[in-house]
Design an enzyme around this catalytic site. Sequence first.
Site, PDB file in Angstrom:
ATOM      1  N   TYR A  49       0.797  -1.229   0.000  1.00 43.05           N
ATOM      2  CA  TYR A  49       0.000   0.000   0.000  1.00 43.05           C
ATOM      3  C   TYR A  49       0.828   1.276   0.000  1.00 43.05           C
ATOM      4  O   TYR A  49       0.479   2.235  -0.704  1.00 43.05           O
ATOM      5  CB  TYR A  49      -0.990  -0.008   1.165  1.00 43.05           C
ATOM      6  CG  TYR A  49      -2.249  -0.771   0.856  1.00 43.05           C
ATOM      7  CD1 TYR A  49      -3.356  -0.131   0.284  1.00 43.05           C
ATOM      8  CD2 TYR A  49      -2.355  -2.139   1.100  1.00 43.05           C
ATOM      9  CE1 TYR A  49      -4.520  -0.823  -0.009  1.00 43.05           C
ATOM     10  CE2 TYR A  49      -3.514  -2.850   0.799  1.00 43.05           C
ATOM     11  CZ  TYR A  49      -4.583  -2.186   0.241  1.00 43.05           C
ATOM     12  OH  TYR A  49      -5.724  -2.888  -0.065  1.00 43.05           O
ATOM     13  N   GLU A  82      -9.119  -6.823   4.395  1.00 45.19           N
ATOM     14  CA  GLU A  82      -8.419  -7.903   3.697  1.00 45.19           C
ATOM     15  C   GLU A  82      -7.808  -8.890   4.676  1.00 45.19           C
ATOM     16  O   GLU A  82      -7.784 -10.105   4.412  1.00 45.19           O
ATOM     17  CB  GLU A  82      -7.369  -7.312   2.762  1.00 45.19           C
ATOM     18  CG  GLU A  82      -8.004  -6.668   1.529  1.00 45.19           C
ATOM     19  CD  GLU A  82      -7.122  -5.622   0.861  1.00 45.19           C
ATOM     20  OE1 GLU A  82      -5.896  -5.643   1.087  1.00 45.19           O
ATOM     21  OE2 GLU A  82      -7.665  -4.780   0.117  1.00 45.19           O
TER      22      GLU A  82
END
Length: 406
Positions: free
Chosen positions: A95, A137
Amino acid sequence: MLDTKTIEVVKSTAPVLQEHSQEIGERFYELLFARVPELYNMFNQTNQKLGIQQGALAYGVYLAGANIDNLDEIQSMVERVTEKHRALGVRPDQYPIVGETLLQAVKDVLGEAATDEIIDAWEKAYQAIANIFIDLEDQLYQETEQQPGGWIGNRSFYVDQKVKESEVITSFYLKPEDGNTLPPYQAGQYLTIQADIEGEQYSHMRHYSLSDAPNKEYYRISVKREDPEDDAPAGMVSNYLHNQVSEGDTLNIAAPAGDFTISSEKQPIVLLSGGVGITPTMSMLNTLVENDPDREITFIHGAENSEVHAMREHVEQLASDYPNVTAFFCYSEPTEQDRVEKRYDKEGYIDLNWLQSVLSDNQKDFYFCGPLPFLKAINQALKEWGVPAEHRNYELFNPMSTLEEK
């Protein structure tokens, strides 16, 4: 929590990102693949060449920014993306580089208009949104691994059967090479295939809907061979599966994922599909007749003609065997033989007038899947008929988008 000033800046500048979404998306992927080339395999390169992925990315960023003070408004988008991220194996440590690259792309495209205040606000917003995705997630990874037979990453499956369903669609019956338990899945979900194609530098990952009811013996996917058309090149992975993968060959597969699943409500259900969009609705139909024999089911499929219409005989048999199942077929380009044998119920495309003529009312759950123009047409027809959003459920094979987008 984001401060008020950050929220104001992000919401006020979100429309600017939307206006330049295609350019930002193109610049983002150019930078990302240069910095982290191993991520190349996670993205459909046909969609890259057509510019679909680039626009979808920046549009998603716009939606998040426009709703930064009420992310519940985009919950369905978030759930859909996190399911795909889990299937692709996206990790938390990826990310930061994505965020840095995205902000750099915004700077490069907007130039001086991207002030320090704007970039700082979007950096904070990105981190807040990324944390939501990472947490969701993580839950998905845990749930997937902990279910009976579950696994994380890839698992080797062999092709037990390869069955031609039409001139363009072939089914692959997949069994785990280790012979161990298959985890269950929900009708409408998909598998993620990692294709290692000779001559290709990177692996290619694709999502393919499961096309049969859940069972303990095999997974089945039914894949359309994507031939070159207009500006679109041939589908690399679909052609690989059709032309190079044979019975006995192995494929690396991620566990089932996806949020296009049947609700637990008992009201009548309508399954609408166009082309290869029949795959998830076929899984739903097979599941419903096994587990919910009293629920009223209407199955509607649109295809060019009988030559490309997959699984027709199976659907007709179910409609004959189960009094709660009714099936209709619409052909946009029927062959002469189709006309002679009256193999279809409507010539042309599925539209509102025809739907109203074959359905008793709109008090039903609608599930639809197919190419983007098909989805937009069906969604608009159902809206005009007064079907509320919560009863209009769809699966989109393209990258993240919205049917409400103009």
